[in-house]
Design an enzyme around this catalytic site. Structure first.
Site, PDB file in Angstrom:
ATOM      1  N   SER A 272       0.831  -1.194   0.000  1.00 55.79           N
ATOM      2  CA  SER A 272       0.000   0.000   0.000  1.00 55.79           C
ATOM      3  C   SER A 272       0.875   1.257   0.000  1.00 55.79           C
ATOM      4  O   SER A 272       1.817   1.348  -0.780  1.00 55.79           O
ATOM      5  CB  SER A 272      -0.954  -0.039   1.202  1.00 55.79           C
ATOM      6  OG  SER A 272      -1.951   0.949   1.087  1.00 55.79           O
TER       7      SER A 272
ATOM      8  N   ASP B  61      -5.576  -2.695  -3.139  1.00 51.26           N
ATOM      9  CA  ASP B  61      -4.657  -2.518  -2.023  1.00 51.26           C
ATOM     10  C   ASP B  61      -4.048  -3.842  -1.563  1.00 51.26           C
ATOM     11  O   ASP B  61      -4.744  -4.828  -1.333  1.00 51.26           O
ATOM     12  CB  ASP B  61      -5.383  -1.865  -0.855  1.00 51.26           C
ATOM     13  CG  ASP B  61      -4.438  -1.265   0.160  1.00 51.26           C
ATOM     14  OD1 ASP B  61      -3.712  -2.028   0.825  1.00 51.26           O
ATOM     15  OD2 ASP B  61      -4.389  -0.029   0.263  1.00 51.26           O
TER      16      ASP B  61
END
Length: 383
Positions: free
Chosen positions: A52, A214
């Site tokens: 991320s 993500d």
């Protein structure tokens, strides 16, 4: 002057977790570590693994692995000069236009070429990454011996697997485990955009005809990429902070709002799996002590892994509440419509507040937390 390669253990790894704007905390910790290392030395972590927003920090370090201090300074400068519009569109025309396009797309036929839907459009981040990162430097630093491997993890919405895209010196081979794989490739901006695509908030990214989001989603073992890339010692900078309620406990009698629940879900995505993986690694290390050295040698996959974990000492949500009005009015309107205000218990604000004032305070917190553990860090890294 010719810069020196890392004088530390070549099996040292750095693992940076996700968390949106919270990843500014990682920069503060790295800044403290940089003070403990001579200015012209290479990176003390030849193995890098990020997820991320942590993937963006990881890649920036990989691009400047030949001089750790310089890489950290550039990273710190970038975070301290962030504004929200450089990460995602925040003006009314773009925000509501993007949401409107997403609503209209639901009426398109199945054969139409549809764009990924999301609440916010983070295309400015793609432009920023292309501007500040030189991905060619990763191969150069690997070839010059400053870097062994760098891994970026994203989650495949197509099959539910956690995919770790990595570049290496050729020693680490691709791996396949239950719901996770390591894929050798040439890293680029799209891998970072995919890894940092917070579910529903930012759009998914298409890589090789698979849609990715993500990397913290479906990531059952955050330490796995670093271990597969050869790590023996892992330094983890997390974003799991203590809970500091904005209200006295006795005054909280109402049930959690949907925004609070959504914040808890994000917290579990970004922090809980790391807790579980560290606990699992600790049990494995304890089990290995019961096995003879001969048996361990005969089973090359069994090895002791040392870890050092540093997490924030203060609640990011309480800090973010102070900077609520630094958000553009359009974003505040969206958050308020979801029940999120400056007095909200939801953690969503701290994920989206890519503001230089908030980020600067997190950097300072990270620096102070790391300096309080200076001796422990020196010991772990053999400084």
């Amino acid at each position: 002057m010719i810069q020196k390669r890392s004088y530390l253990n070549s099996n040292n790894a750095l693992v940076l977790t996700g968390g949106g704007a919270r990843a500014a905390y990682q920069v503060g910790v790295l800044s403290a570590i940089a003070k403990l290392i001579p200015r012209n030395h290479g990176i003390p972590f030849p193995i890098l693994s990020g997820t991320s927003a942590g993937a963006i920090n990881t890649t920036a370090l990989a691009c400047h692995a030949s001089c750790f201090n310089l890489g950290v300074k550039k990273l710190e400068w970038a975070w301290k000069n962030f504004n929200i519009s450089s990460i995602y569109h925040s003006d009314p025309l773009h925000v509501f236009g993007h949401i409107g396009q997403g609503m209209l797309a639901s009426f398109q036929a199945d054969y139409a070429n549809k764009k990924p839907r999301s609440i916010l459009n983070n295309s400015p981040l793609r432009s920023l990454l292309n501007q500040i990162l030189d991905f060619k430097r990763i191969d150069q630093n690997i070839a010059r011996g400053y870097l062994s491997a760098v891994s970026i993890t994203a989650s495949s919405y197509s099959n539910g697997d956690s995919i770790s895209f990595y570049q290496s010196n050729g020693i680490a081979l691709p791996w396949t485990r239950a719901k996770r794989r390591g894929v050798l490739c040439q890293l680029n901006t799209e891998h970072l955009m995919a890894s940092a695509a917070i579910p529903m908030v930012f759009p998914s990214v298409n890589i090789r005809n698979q849609h990715f989001g993500d990397g913290s989603v479906h990531q059952l073992s955050p330490l796995s990429p670093a271990i597969h890339l050869g790590a023996k010692k892992i330094f983890v900078i997390g974003v799991d902070q203590p809970k500091e309620s904005l209200y006295p406990i006795e005054n909280i009698s109402h049930p959690p709002s949907s925004a609070t629940v959504a914040g808890h879900l994000l917290d579990s995505i970004f922090a809980d799996t790391m807790h579980s993986d560290l606990e699992r690694l600790k049990r494995i290390n304890q089990t290995l002590k019961l096995i003879s050295a001969e048996d361990r040698k005969a089973n090359a996959g069994l090895q002791h892994i040392d870890t050092f974990v540093i997490n924030p000492s203060h609640d990011f949500n309480a800090i973010a509440a102070k900077y609520y009005y630094d958000l553009p009015i359009t974003i505040r309107f969206l958050l308020r419509s979801a029940g999120i205000g400056n007095d909200s218990e939801s953690s969503i604000l701290s994920y989206l507040l890519f503001d230089k004032n908030f980020c600067s305070e997190l950097i300072k917190l990270g620096f102070d937390d790391a300096m309080e553990k200076e001796q422990s860090i020196r010991y772990f890294l053999d400084l």
